[in-house]
Design an enzyme around this catalytic site. Sequence first.
Site, short mmCIF file in Angstrom:
data_model
loop_
_atom_site.label_atom_id
_atom_site.label_comp_id
_atom_site.label_asym_id
_atom_site.label_seq_id
_atom_site.Cartn_x
_atom_site.Cartn_y
_atom_site.Cartn_z
N LEU A 104 0.82 -1.21 0.00
CA LEU A 104 0.00 0.00 0.00
C LEU A 104 0.86 1.26 0.00
O LEU A 104 0.35 2.36 -0.15
CB LEU A 104 -0.90 0.03 1.24
CG LEU A 104 -2.15 -0.84 1.19
CD1 LEU A 104 -2.94 -0.68 2.48
CD2 LEU A 104 -3.02 -0.46 0.00
N ASP A 144 12.43 0.60 1.73
CA ASP A 144 11.70 1.73 2.32
C ASP A 144 12.65 2.72 3.00
O ASP A 144 12.33 3.91 3.11
CB ASP A 144 10.66 1.23 3.33
CG ASP A 144 9.38 0.78 2.63
OD1 ASP A 144 9.09 1.30 1.53
OD2 ASP A 144 8.68 -0.09 3.16
N ILE A 166 0.54 -13.82 10.82
CA ILE A 166 1.01 -14.47 12.06
C ILE A 166 2.36 -13.92 12.47
O ILE A 166 2.61 -13.61 13.62
CB ILE A 166 1.09 -16.00 11.86
CG1 ILE A 166 -0.34 -16.56 11.77
CG2 ILE A 166 1.86 -16.67 12.99
CD1 ILE A 166 -0.41 -18.05 11.50
N LYS A 193 -15.90 0.70 -0.84
CA LYS A 193 -16.25 -0.19 0.25
C LYS A 193 -15.37 0.02 1.48
O LYS A 193 -14.14 -0.01 1.38
CB LYS A 193 -16.12 -1.64 -0.22
CG LYS A 193 -17.16 -2.02 -1.27
CD LYS A 193 -18.55 -1.97 -0.66
CE LYS A 193 -19.62 -2.47 -1.60
NZ LYS A 193 -20.97 -2.28 -1.04
N LYS A 246 -18.54 7.05 7.78
CA LYS A 246 -18.67 5.63 8.09
C LYS A 246 -17.39 5.10 8.75
O LYS A 246 -17.42 4.44 9.78
CB LYS A 246 -18.91 4.88 6.78
CG LYS A 246 -19.98 3.84 6.82
CD LYS A 246 -20.21 3.41 5.38
CE LYS A 246 -21.10 2.22 5.28
NZ LYS A 246 -21.27 1.83 3.87
N CYS A 264 28.59 0.05 -10.34
CA CYS A 264 29.05 -1.19 -9.71
C CYS A 264 29.29 -2.28 -10.76
O CYS A 264 30.28 -2.22 -11.46
CB CYS A 264 28.07 -1.63 -8.63
SG CYS A 264 28.89 -2.60 -7.36
N GLY A 322 28.01 -2.37 -13.49
CA GLY A 322 28.08 -1.58 -14.72
C GLY A 322 29.51 -1.12 -15.01
O GLY A 322 29.95 -1.10 -16.16
N ARG A 376 32.06 -7.33 -3.94
CA ARG A 376 33.17 -8.19 -3.53
C ARG A 376 34.35 -8.10 -4.51
O ARG A 376 35.46 -8.45 -4.20
CB ARG A 376 32.74 -9.66 -3.52
CG ARG A 376 31.75 -10.02 -2.45
CD ARG A 376 31.49 -11.52 -2.38
NE ARG A 376 30.19 -11.76 -1.78
CZ ARG A 376 29.96 -11.72 -0.47
NH1 ARG A 376 30.94 -11.48 0.38
NH2 ARG A 376 28.74 -11.92 0.00
N HIS A 418 27.63 3.12 -5.24
CA HIS A 418 26.21 3.30 -5.57
C HIS A 418 25.75 4.73 -5.26
O HIS A 418 25.17 4.98 -4.20
CB HIS A 418 25.35 2.30 -4.79
CG HIS A 418 25.54 0.90 -5.25
ND1 HIS A 418 24.80 0.34 -6.26
CD2 HIS A 418 26.42 -0.06 -4.85
CE1 HIS A 418 25.20 -0.91 -6.47
NE2 HIS A 418 26.18 -1.17 -5.62
N GLU A 442 23.31 6.27 -6.34
CA GLU A 442 21.85 6.40 -6.30
C GLU A 442 21.30 6.45 -4.88
O GLU A 442 20.23 7.01 -4.65
CB GLU A 442 21.19 5.27 -7.10
CG GLU A 442 21.28 3.86 -6.51
CD GLU A 442 22.54 3.09 -6.89
OE1 GLU A 442 23.55 3.74 -7.25
OE2 GLU A 442 22.54 1.84 -6.81
#
Length: 535
Positions: free
Chosen positions: A15, A71, A148, A187, A223, A381, A383, A462, A507, A509
């Site tokens: 989500l 994230d 769970i 809904k 609601k 990397c 690349g 590595r 990296h 980015e």
Amino acid sequence: MAKHIFITGGVVSSLGKGLTSAAIGALLERHGLTIRMQKFDPYLNVDPGTMNPFQHGEVYVTEDGAETDLDLGHYERFTDSVVTRDSNYTSGGIYETVISRERRGEYLGATIQVIPHITDEIKAAVAKIASDDVDVVITEIGGTVGDIEGEPFLEAIRQFRHNVGRTNVLYVHLTLVPYLKAAGEIKTKPTQHSVGRLMEKGIQPDIIICRTEKPLSKSVREKISLFCNVPLEAVIEELDVQTSIYELPLVFRNQKLDELVLNYLGLQPGSPDIADWQSAVDIIKNPDGVVDVAVVGKYISLQDSYKSIYEALTHGGIANRVKVAIHRVESEDIEKDGPEKVLSGMNALLVPGGFGIRGTRGKIDAIRYARESGLPFFGICLGLQCAVIEFAQNVLAFKRANSLEFDSATPTPVITLMDEQRNVVDMGGTMRLGAYPCSLAADSLAAVAYGAGNVSERHRHRYEFNNAYREAYTNRGFIFSGLSPDGKLVEIIELKDHPWFLAVQFHPEFKSKPLAPHPLFASFVAAALKKRKEE
Ligand code: GLN
């Protein structure tokens, strides 16, 4: 004492809890608050570092060298909060700590149980980042309420509020409010059920954020408010038809979500200025032009596998006021059809990081095409390693040149295992990881782009360039423009007599933000734009 926000998700996964958390963080910072962000992942891997991109998407690397959930990339792109290895815990990591302590006899003979030992460890992980200088800690609980494996985390955050006091903790629940075409209706029942599940665990959410395809009507809000037991203004809409994820802080600000949060936590509002977010979003929505950039990789069908690279390209676009149209190319398609077919209409090529031999032929062929045709090329990397192999095979005429990762019998291992990696047995967390300094050669493309002589960038590899071949390369126009300060490790390569040919072993980015585009990405997109204008 720091205040805490816990963010849970309900109904379905994916989500965008990470983005939602990051956007809330961004807004709170605008009120002058110091925040920290954290994510718990309920799976049993100790970290995502050993997981296949098909399972997990990108592995995001922090400054201090933790391999974490993607994230955390959103947290760093949206906020200035410090993100470290304490910012991401999995169930596996929590269990590992508890079990090693048990093995050392530190529990003095007690029976070790999920409650209290695992839940205590989870609470300790939350408390650990709530240092004195922090105003608000935002903790995202991965997975979906009802799983769970997520139960110990829910129990821990329930206890946390009990321990630190009601007014210090806020629960935010992100849920899906689906639109049923057949019924022509939005809904709310799945949301009611999800909140019901949370309440069984003793958690009453304070704010409900609703992911939805259609705007929520007043009656739908009422609601949700009534049946989920939250005030009407605490039902927040998160419409999923946005041009850009960077709009999210603006969307929340329009609904006064920041003020609601501050009010709940008893914090003073500042005078937030979000004009810079607004102008970044304006550029994304109304760019002055477009450039076509091919990203040739191996997990191209997966939206999340090169997440930070796609974001960094967008940021490079913001810096140049253009839209970067990203063309995701499966390297095996280049092997089938040849590079020309795919790349002839492009303004630039980017080859990202990766592991294993599959698809490397296509990447190497794509790089050859870029080198020979003057197409701007950015290697990251793997690349960089492919660019080195390509040059050896096609310019230096080392026909069997390769990386030891792909061919252990190559007579010309131009990419070799790093010394420190030779005796490594465990696969998890053992690469060269995290931030290392890099010295730039004066007047190089890299030095000009960065506008600096020394930089620090994050690594995850590595293998490295084999120094035995440096001279062979420099003799033919290769430039080693970035080296570790001791000169031993090649970090950046460039090519003389090419408009923009640059590759990095690190990296970049991971450090790019919409409001602070990474200099190499900004320079790369500028080169793509120049290429487009020439055509
Ligand atoms: N597989 C290469 C290495 O380990 C490249 C890694 C990467 O691209 N992140 O060195």
